[in-house]
Write a protein that holds these residues in place. Structure first.
Motif, PDB file in Angstrom:
ATOM      1  N   LEU A 144       0.817  -1.209   0.000  1.00  0.00           N
ATOM      2  CA  LEU A 144       0.000   0.000   0.000  1.00  0.00           C
ATOM      3  C   LEU A 144       0.853   1.262   0.000  1.00  0.00           C
ATOM      4  O   LEU A 144       0.480   2.273  -0.613  1.00  0.00           O
ATOM      5  CB  LEU A 144      -0.936  -0.006   1.211  1.00  0.00           C
ATOM      6  N   SER A 145       1.990   1.214   0.655  1.00  0.00           N
ATOM      7  CA  SER A 145       2.893   2.363   0.642  1.00  0.00           C
ATOM      8  C   SER A 145       3.369   2.651  -0.781  1.00  0.00           C
ATOM      9  O   SER A 145       3.406   3.811  -1.219  1.00  0.00           O
ATOM     10  CB  SER A 145       4.094   2.092   1.561  1.00  0.00           C
ATOM     11  N   ALA A 146       3.709   1.590  -1.526  1.00  0.00           N
ATOM     12  CA  ALA A 146       4.143   1.758  -2.909  1.00  0.00           C
ATOM     13  C   ALA A 146       3.006   2.281  -3.777  1.00  0.00           C
ATOM     14  O   ALA A 146       3.215   3.124  -4.659  1.00  0.00           O
ATOM     15  CB  ALA A 146       4.660   0.431  -3.451  1.00  0.00           C
ATOM     16  N   ALA A 147       1.796   1.783  -3.531  1.00  0.00           N
ATOM     17  CA  ALA A 147       0.643   2.231  -4.314  1.00  0.00           C
ATOM     18  C   ALA A 147       0.348   3.706  -4.077  1.00  0.00           C
ATOM     19  O   ALA A 147       0.027   4.452  -5.008  1.00  0.00           O
ATOM     20  CB  ALA A 147      -0.577   1.381  -3.969  1.00  0.00           C
ATOM     21  N   ARG A 148       0.480   4.146  -2.826  1.00  0.00           N
ATOM     22  CA  ARG A 148       0.198   5.553  -2.510  1.00  0.00           C
ATOM     23  C   ARG A 148       1.293   6.485  -3.033  1.00  0.00           C
ATOM     24  O   ARG A 148       1.016   7.635  -3.381  1.00  0.00           O
ATOM     25  CB  ARG A 148       0.028   5.702  -0.998  1.00  0.00           C
ATOM     26  N   ALA A 169     -10.729  -7.427  -5.128  1.00  0.00           N
ATOM     27  CA  ALA A 169      -9.613  -6.480  -5.220  1.00  0.00           C
ATOM     28  C   ALA A 169     -10.124  -5.049  -5.326  1.00  0.00           C
ATOM     29  O   ALA A 169      -9.529  -4.125  -4.761  1.00  0.00           O
ATOM     30  CB  ALA A 169      -8.736  -6.817  -6.418  1.00  0.00           C
ATOM     31  N   ALA A 170     -11.242  -4.858  -6.050  1.00  0.00           N
ATOM     32  CA  ALA A 170     -11.823  -3.515  -6.167  1.00  0.00           C
ATOM     33  C   ALA A 170     -12.279  -3.013  -4.800  1.00  0.00           C
ATOM     34  O   ALA A 170     -12.086  -1.832  -4.468  1.00  0.00           O
ATOM     35  CB  ALA A 170     -12.990  -3.533  -7.149  1.00  0.00           C
ATOM     36  N   GLN A 171     -12.875  -3.894  -3.997  1.00  0.00           N
ATOM     37  CA  GLN A 171     -13.244  -3.525  -2.626  1.00  0.00           C
ATOM     38  C   GLN A 171     -12.007  -3.116  -1.831  1.00  0.00           C
ATOM     39  O   GLN A 171     -12.032  -2.141  -1.066  1.00  0.00           O
ATOM     40  CB  GLN A 171     -13.920  -4.708  -1.921  1.00  0.00           C
ATOM     41  N   PHE A 172     -10.947  -3.890  -1.985  1.00  0.00           N
ATOM     42  CA  PHE A 172      -9.693  -3.624  -1.293  1.00  0.00           C
ATOM     43  C   PHE A 172      -9.130  -2.257  -1.692  1.00  0.00           C
ATOM     44  O   PHE A 172      -8.723  -1.455  -0.841  1.00  0.00           O
ATOM     45  CB  PHE A 172      -8.705  -4.741  -1.620  1.00  0.00           C
ATOM     46  N   VAL A 173      -9.108  -1.982  -2.980  1.00  0.00           N
ATOM     47  CA  VAL A 173      -8.590  -0.709  -3.482  1.00  0.00           C
ATOM     48  C   VAL A 173      -9.430   0.463  -2.981  1.00  0.00           C
ATOM     49  O   VAL A 173      -8.896   1.503  -2.570  1.00  0.00           O
ATOM     50  CB  VAL A 173      -8.545  -0.741  -5.027  1.00  0.00           C
ATOM     51  N   ALA A 175     -11.334   0.484  -0.248  1.00  0.00           N
ATOM     52  CA  ALA A 175     -11.163   0.613   1.198  1.00  0.00           C
ATOM     53  C   ALA A 175      -9.825   1.260   1.548  1.00  0.00           C
ATOM     54  O   ALA A 175      -9.736   2.067   2.491  1.00  0.00           O
ATOM     55  CB  ALA A 175     -11.274  -0.756   1.856  1.00  0.00           C
ATOM     56  N   ALA A 176      -8.773   0.921   0.790  1.00  0.00           N
ATOM     57  CA  ALA A 176      -7.437   1.464   1.066  1.00  0.00           C
ATOM     58  C   ALA A 176      -7.232   2.849   0.456  1.00  0.00           C
ATOM     59  O   ALA A 176      -6.229   3.505   0.746  1.00  0.00           O
ATOM     60  CB  ALA A 176      -6.378   0.501   0.526  1.00  0.00           C
ATOM     61  N   GLN A 177      -8.161   3.240  -0.418  1.00  0.00           N
ATOM     62  CA  GLN A 177      -8.103   4.556  -1.071  1.00  0.00           C
ATOM     63  C   GLN A 177      -6.795   4.736  -1.850  1.00  0.00           C
ATOM     64  O   GLN A 177      -6.067   5.715  -1.671  1.00  0.00           O
ATOM     65  CB  GLN A 177      -8.295   5.691  -0.053  1.00  0.00           C
ATOM     66  N   VAL A 178      -6.540   3.761  -2.726  1.00  0.00           N
ATOM     67  CA  VAL A 178      -5.358   3.835  -3.585  1.00  0.00           C
ATOM     68  C   VAL A 178      -5.801   3.769  -5.045  1.00  0.00           C
ATOM     69  O   VAL A 178      -6.868   3.245  -5.365  1.00  0.00           O
ATOM     70  CB  VAL A 178      -4.356   2.697  -3.277  1.00  0.00           C
ATOM     71  N   ASP A 179      -4.961   4.272  -5.914  1.00  0.00           N
ATOM     72  CA  ASP A 179      -5.220   4.280  -7.356  1.00  0.00           C
ATOM     73  C   ASP A 179      -4.377   3.186  -7.999  1.00  0.00           C
ATOM     74  O   ASP A 179      -3.163   3.323  -8.150  1.00  0.00           O
ATOM     75  CB  ASP A 179      -4.861   5.658  -7.938  1.00  0.00           C
ATOM     76  N   VAL A 180      -5.020   2.073  -8.327  1.00  0.00           N
ATOM     77  CA  VAL A 180      -4.336   0.904  -8.891  1.00  0.00           C
ATOM     78  C   VAL A 180      -5.096   0.451 -10.135  1.00  0.00           C
ATOM     79  O   VAL A 180      -6.320   0.494 -10.174  1.00  0.00           O
ATOM     80  CB  VAL A 180      -4.264  -0.240  -7.861  1.00  0.00           C
ATOM     81  N   VAL A 181      -4.383  -0.012 -11.148  1.00  0.00           N
ATOM     82  CA  VAL A 181      -4.975  -0.386 -12.430  1.00  0.00           C
ATOM     83  C   VAL A 181      -5.377  -1.863 -12.448  1.00  0.00           C
ATOM     84  O   VAL A 181      -4.593  -2.737 -12.050  1.00  0.00           O
ATOM     85  CB  VAL A 181      -3.997  -0.098 -13.592  1.00  0.00           C
ATOM     86  N   HIS A 182      -6.590  -2.121 -12.927  1.00  0.00           N
ATOM     87  CA  HIS A 182      -7.081  -3.491 -13.049  1.00  0.00           C
ATOM     88  C   HIS A 182      -6.714  -4.059 -14.416  1.00  0.00           C
ATOM     89  O   HIS A 182      -6.939  -3.436 -15.451  1.00  0.00           O
ATOM     90  CB  HIS A 182      -8.614  -3.499 -12.878  1.00  0.00           C
ATOM     91  N   VAL A 183      -6.162  -5.299 -14.416  1.00  0.00           N
ATOM     92  CA  VAL A 183      -5.813  -5.982 -15.668  1.00  0.00           C
ATOM     93  C   VAL A 183      -6.538  -7.334 -15.677  1.00  0.00           C
ATOM     94  O   VAL A 183      -6.114  -8.272 -14.997  1.00  0.00           O
ATOM     95  CB  VAL A 183      -4.296  -6.206 -15.805  1.00  0.00           C
ATOM     96  N   ASN A 244      -4.372  -2.839   7.816  1.00  0.00           N
ATOM     97  CA  ASN A 244      -4.970  -1.795   8.654  1.00  0.00           C
ATOM     98  C   ASN A 244      -6.274  -1.285   8.051  1.00  0.00           C
ATOM     99  O   ASN A 244      -6.507  -0.082   7.903  1.00  0.00           O
ATOM    100  CB  ASN A 244      -3.991  -0.629   8.844  1.00  0.00           C
ATOM    101  N   LEU A 245      -7.143  -2.246   7.728  1.00  0.00           N
ATOM    102  CA  LEU A 245      -8.455  -1.935   7.168  1.00  0.00           C
ATOM    103  C   LEU A 245      -9.515  -2.618   8.039  1.00  0.00           C
ATOM    104  O   LEU A 245     -10.081  -3.650   7.668  1.00  0.00           O
ATOM    105  CB  LEU A 245      -8.563  -2.422   5.722  1.00  0.00           C
TER     106      LEU A 245
END
Length: 327
Positions: A144-148, A169-173, A175-183, A244-245
């Motif tokens: 998550l640190s890398a994603a942020r 994974a979308a729920q996870f993203v 909840a964590a409030q990160v911007d990650v690309v779905h493939v 930490n969610l």
């Protein structure tokens, strides 16, 4: 004398016809699925086939994978088949709840065109990474640190748009409030290959294939999407604690379905046979220890139908929030 014999013939014909009807089941039963060989679903069907056939009096249970369209190809085949108990579908919360919202139009109705037979277990997902490709992601905090620090740069695999591996994974993203690309990939093998090859950063894989890959050292598990740790992987923290969610939970289910209007005696015969298999110690231990699947109290077909109706609404909300679509 001859006249009396002729008059008796119409009355005897129905009795003869009834005597010729063999009890169900008297020939092989085919369980279709919409996912490829090697998927958690395929593994489950093939493991269940022998004890289920035995519970049904020694009939053969065949597995047939009709992949494509998020399971809809196999679902349509079963929805339009004869309700005689010989054509069944191994459904999931994806095929029989999520797809109702994910697809704007379907050639069947996930509730009206099926008969729920048996709930086959609750299925978690496991957040996994390839340690040799992403050694920095030793735990969820590092991921998550890398994603942020790199919004929009990290990506994750799924087994297809709207699949449980995607929406978990979308729920996870979210909840964590990160911007990650779905493939998205077409099924379990493609997504797992992408993870192991370093094409993606993480994969929220279903527990069955994920546990096997973790035990073989192919992947590292960072967290499981259940409220409690899995008995089969007691050292693996939950996503809630590792990332930490607080309160994060994301599980789906497996279930056996027949076409609509399955006759009550056939429904009862199938449901009873499945229940006996789920209660076998060897099979239930295999589910929990090897697949990470939990078996809640055995549900009746009517109770399972209510779970399905509830989840059509619940997953519909998640689909809309995630923006997932295949149309």
């Amino acid at each position: 004398m001859l006249r009396r014999a002729l008059l008796a013939l119409p009355l005897a014909a129905p009795a003869i016809a009834m005597a010729q009807e063999a009890p169900f089941p008297n020939r092989p039963i085919t369980i279709y699925s919409g996912f490829p060989n090697g998927s958690g679903i395929d593994i489950y069907i093939r493991r269940m086939a022998e004890p289920l056939g035995r519970a049904l009096g020694g009939v053969t249970i065949l597995a047939d994978n009709r992949t494509g369209a998020g399971g809809n190809i196999g679902s349509e085949l079963v929805a339009k088949s004869r309700p005689d108990g010989y054509t069944l579908y191994f459904g999931t919360a994806g095929t029989h709840a999520i797809n109702a919202t994910l697809y704007r139009t379907l050639p069947f109705d996930v509730i009206r065109d099926f008969t729920p037979i048996s709930h086959l277990g609750d299925v978690p997902n496991i957040l996994t990474v390839a340690p040799d490709k992403r050694p920095a992601f030793s735990n969820c905090a590092a991921l998550l640190s890398a994603a942020r620090a790199n919004p929009g740069r990290l990506n994750y695999a799924s087994t297809g748009n709207g699949a449980s591996t995607h929406l978990s994974a979308a729920q996870f993203v979210l909840a964590a409030q990160v911007d990650v690309v779905h493939v998205p990939y077409r099924g379990q093998p493609g997504a797992q290959t992408a993870l192991l090859g370093g094409d993606v950063d993480f994969f929220m894989n279903q527990s069955g294939p994920a546990i096997g890959a973790i035990r073989q050292g192919q992947v590292k598990g960072l967290g499981v999407t259940t409220a409690q740790r899995l008995p089969s992987l007691p050292d693996l923290p939950t996503v809630a604690e590792a990332c930490n969610l607080p309160g994060f939970v994301s599980t789906t289910w497996y279930g056996l379905f027949g076409p609509a209007h399955l006759p009550a005696p056939i429904l009862e015969r199938l449901s009873s046979a499945v229940t006996s298999v789920l209660r076998e110690r060897e099979f239930s231990t295999w589910l929990t220890d090897n697949q990470g699947i939990s078996l809640p109290p055995v549900y009746t077909p009517a109770e399972f139908a209510e779970i399905q109706r509830r989840d059509v609404a619940a997953w519909g909300d998640i689909v809309r929030r995630s923006g997932a679509s295949v149309d």
